[in-house]
Design a protein around this motif. Sequence first.
Motif, PDB file in Angstrom:
ATOM      1  N   ILE A   1     107.584 -28.253 -46.255  1.00 29.96           N
ATOM      2  CA  ILE A   1     108.872 -27.698 -45.829  1.00 29.96           C
ATOM      3  C   ILE A   1     108.677 -26.336 -45.165  1.00 29.96           C
ATOM      4  N   PRO A   2     109.561 -25.976 -44.232  1.00 29.87           N
ATOM      5  CA  PRO A   2     109.515 -24.631 -43.654  1.00 29.87           C
ATOM      6  C   PRO A   2     110.134 -23.624 -44.622  1.00 29.87           C
ATOM      7  N   ILE A   3     109.615 -22.400 -44.628  1.00 32.19           N
ATOM      8  CA  ILE A   3     110.163 -21.358 -45.503  1.00 32.19           C
ATOM      9  C   ILE A   3     110.398 -20.087 -44.692  1.00 32.19           C
ATOM     10  N   GLU A   4     111.400 -19.310 -45.121  1.00 30.21           N
ATOM     11  CA  GLU A   4     111.708 -18.047 -44.450  1.00 30.21           C
ATOM     12  C   GLU A   4     110.718 -16.959 -44.852  1.00 30.21           C
ATOM     13  N   SER A   5     110.467 -16.848 -46.147  1.00 32.28           N
ATOM     14  CA  SER A   5     109.553 -15.847 -46.689  1.00 32.28           C
ATOM     15  C   SER A   5     109.138 -16.300 -48.080  1.00 32.28           C
ATOM     16  N   ILE A   6     108.127 -15.634 -48.642  1.00 32.18           N
ATOM     17  CA  ILE A   6     107.678 -15.984 -49.990  1.00 32.18           C
ATOM     18  C   ILE A   6     108.794 -15.722 -50.992  1.00 32.18           C
ATOM     19  N   GLY A   7     109.460 -14.569 -50.869  1.00 31.03           N
ATOM     20  CA  GLY A   7     110.529 -14.219 -51.801  1.00 31.03           C
ATOM     21  C   GLY A   7     111.707 -15.170 -51.730  1.00 31.03           C
ATOM     22  N   HIS A   8     112.129 -15.501 -50.506  1.00 36.46           N
ATOM     23  CA  HIS A   8     113.265 -16.401 -50.343  1.00 36.46           C
ATOM     24  C   HIS A   8     112.927 -17.800 -50.867  1.00 36.46           C
TER      25      HIS A   8
ATOM     26  N   MET B   1     114.676 -19.999 -53.972  1.00 35.67           N
ATOM     27  CA  MET B   1     115.216 -21.331 -53.711  1.00 35.67           C
ATOM     28  C   MET B   1     114.620 -22.364 -54.670  1.00 35.67           C
ATOM     29  N   LEU B   2     113.306 -22.308 -54.879  1.00 28.46           N
ATOM     30  CA  LEU B   2     112.635 -23.319 -55.690  1.00 28.46           C
ATOM     31  C   LEU B   2     112.820 -23.081 -57.187  1.00 28.46           C
ATOM     32  N   LEU B   3     113.019 -21.816 -57.589  1.00 29.68           N
ATOM     33  CA  LEU B   3     113.243 -21.544 -59.010  1.00 29.68           C
ATOM     34  C   LEU B   3     114.505 -22.223 -59.522  1.00 29.68           C
ATOM     35  N   ARG B   4     115.477 -22.425 -58.632  1.00 32.12           N
ATOM     36  CA  ARG B   4     116.721 -23.068 -59.045  1.00 32.12           C
ATOM     37  C   ARG B   4     116.486 -24.493 -59.523  1.00 32.12           C
ATOM     38  N   MET B   5     115.373 -25.092 -59.094  1.00 36.25           N
ATOM     39  CA  MET B   5     115.104 -26.485 -59.445  1.00 36.25           C
ATOM     40  C   MET B   5     114.246 -26.620 -60.692  1.00 36.25           C
ATOM     41  N   GLY B   6     113.839 -25.472 -61.273  1.00 36.10           N
ATOM     42  CA  GLY B   6     113.104 -25.503 -62.529  1.00 36.10           C
ATOM     43  C   GLY B   6     111.836 -26.332 -62.454  1.00 36.10           C
TER      44      GLY B   6
ATOM     45  N   LEU C   1     102.302 -26.428 -54.380  1.00 35.68           N
ATOM     46  CA  LEU C   1     100.874 -26.628 -54.172  1.00 35.68           C
ATOM     47  C   LEU C   1     100.292 -25.569 -53.241  1.00 35.68           C
ATOM     48  N   ALA C   2     101.054 -25.158 -52.255  1.00 37.36           N
ATOM     49  CA  ALA C   2     100.602 -24.150 -51.289  1.00 37.36           C
ATOM     50  C   ALA C   2     101.838 -23.537 -50.624  1.00 37.36           C
ATOM     51  N   PRO C   3     101.723 -22.291 -50.185  1.00 35.67           N
ATOM     52  CA  PRO C   3     100.556 -21.404 -50.221  1.00 35.67           C
ATOM     53  C   PRO C   3     100.345 -20.786 -51.601  1.00 35.67           C
ATOM     54  N   VAL C   4      99.174 -20.226 -51.806  1.00 34.13           N
ATOM     55  CA  VAL C   4      98.837 -19.629 -53.095  1.00 34.13           C
ATOM     56  C   VAL C   4      99.790 -18.501 -53.439  1.00 34.13           C
ATOM     57  N   GLU C   5     100.201 -17.711 -52.423  1.00 34.43           N
ATOM     58  CA  GLU C   5     101.087 -16.572 -52.685  1.00 34.43           C
ATOM     59  C   GLU C   5     102.416 -17.019 -53.273  1.00 34.43           C
ATOM     60  N   LEU C   6     102.935 -18.143 -52.797  1.00 33.23           N
ATOM     61  CA  LEU C   6     104.203 -18.643 -53.319  1.00 33.23           C
ATOM     62  C   LEU C   6     104.027 -19.157 -54.743  1.00 33.23           C
TER      63      LEU C   6
ATOM     64  N   GLU D   1     101.838 -18.126 -56.915  1.00 32.34           N
ATOM     65  CA  GLU D   1     101.665 -16.959 -57.782  1.00 32.34           C
ATOM     66  C   GLU D   1     102.988 -16.247 -58.015  1.00 32.34           C
ATOM     67  N   ARG D   2     103.854 -16.210 -56.996  1.00 36.07           N
ATOM     68  CA  ARG D   2     105.149 -15.563 -57.152  1.00 36.07           C
ATOM     69  C   ARG D   2     105.989 -16.313 -58.198  1.00 36.07           C
ATOM     70  N   LEU D   3     105.952 -17.633 -58.152  1.00 37.84           N
ATOM     71  CA  LEU D   3     106.705 -18.424 -59.127  1.00 37.84           C
ATOM     72  C   LEU D   3     106.159 -18.211 -60.547  1.00 37.84           C
ATOM     73  N   VAL D   4     104.832 -18.159 -60.662  1.00 36.53           N
ATOM     74  CA  VAL D   4     104.227 -17.916 -61.979  1.00 36.53           C
ATOM     75  C   VAL D   4     104.679 -16.569 -62.510  1.00 36.53           C
ATOM     76  N   SER D   5     104.670 -15.561 -61.646  1.00 36.35           N
ATOM     77  CA  SER D   5     105.091 -14.218 -62.054  1.00 36.35           C
ATOM     78  C   SER D   5     106.543 -14.195 -62.503  1.00 36.35           C
ATOM     79  N   GLU D   6     107.428 -14.894 -61.754  1.00 35.93           N
ATOM     80  CA  GLU D   6     108.846 -14.918 -62.096  1.00 35.93           C
ATOM     81  C   GLU D   6     109.093 -15.665 -63.404  1.00 35.93           C
ATOM     82  N   VAL D   7     108.355 -16.762 -63.613  1.00 32.64           N
ATOM     83  CA  VAL D   7     108.513 -17.528 -64.846  1.00 32.64           C
ATOM     84  C   VAL D   7     108.064 -16.695 -66.047  1.00 32.64           C
ATOM     85  N   ARG D   8     106.964 -15.968 -65.904  1.00 33.83           N
ATOM     86  CA  ARG D   8     106.490 -15.106 -66.991  1.00 33.83           C
ATOM     87  C   ARG D   8     107.505 -14.001 -67.291  1.00 33.83           C
ATOM     88  N   ARG D   9     108.097 -13.450 -66.252  1.00 33.81           N
ATOM     89  CA  ARG D   9     109.091 -12.392 -66.439  1.00 33.81           C
ATOM     90  C   ARG D   9     110.319 -12.947 -67.180  1.00 33.81           C
ATOM     91  N   LEU D  10     110.744 -14.159 -66.817  1.00 31.85           N
ATOM     92  CA  LEU D  10     111.865 -14.791 -67.522  1.00 31.85           C
ATOM     93  C   LEU D  10     111.498 -15.037 -68.993  1.00 31.85           C
TER      94      LEU D  10
END
Length: 322
Positions: free
Chosen positions: A278-285, A289-294, A300-305, A307-316
């Motif tokens: 899928i196309p994405i606007e930015s890593i943050g955006h 968007m994907l966190l809403r789907m739990g 799978l890729a990119p690695v930065e995305l 890692e961002r999800l892992v970081s957000e899940v840990r923070r939650l």
Amino acid sequence: MRASRLVSLLLLLQTKGRMTAHALAAELEVSVRTIYRDVESLHAAGVPLYGDAGPQGGYQLLEGYRTKLTGLTEQEAESLFLAGLPGPAAELGLGDAVAAAQLKLMAALPSSMRDRASRMAGRFHLDAPAWYYDPERSPFLGLVADAVWRERLLEVEYRRWQAPEEVTRVLRPLGLVLKAGRWYLVAQGSSRISTYRVSQIQAATVLEESFERPEGFDLAAHWSASLEDFQARQFTGEAVIRLSPRGWESFASNVLPAVARAAEESAVDDGERVRVTIPIESIGHAAGMLLRMGGEVEVLAPVELRERLVSEVRRLASVYLS
């Protein structure tokens, strides 16, 4: 069909004045030869229509000639009562004028068409704004519309999304567009034509100085091209994700149409999950968007995305499990 085209040709000349055979052919989507034949038929019927040769030539009705023939079919008469949006018309200060025009049109229609048009107006209602959005306050909309109509320079104090947030601009207001219940001003600044959200105008003054519109400017065509350009610049990268059957079923309702289309075109079902690109606007955006789907989605890729999800899940987790 030909009778309808003859009426359309006559009304085009009545409303637009002199037009060349090529321009008429383009408007009516027929050949130039067909236009020549239609003009001869109108001549034979006694319509005072004449043509001039040369670069500035074209066909024109005799000055002062007006036909009372509207050529309205039943479907056209019905559709006129769906063409106007009473809410936006009222915002522009035209609510009473629209109501009066519809009343006059209704009175002018034959009784059979009047009944059908009235039924159409009573059974269909157009509501432009999207769900869950309150109408935007645009206190300067009427003033902006006045500047657009009278072709007067417009000085505005405008709040942007980037620094400096507060700017002052002198604009050539070219048109107003209503998109999803929000008003946008298309205007020319010192050089290029840009789009301004009317609700972000903090102050406005219509100046006495007039301006000339860019030659050949078409508001609808410009808006369509701007949307295409925005969508092309909107996505800056790609992501590869895997979706559970439940996630795949609900994916389209959680993302923009362009993202949903890309997912549909790239989908590969491995029997357990569906893999898409899928196309994405930015890593943050994309992360938001994907966190809403739990757990229905895995990046799978990119690695930065990922890692961002892992970081957000840990923070939650730290918030809820502390």
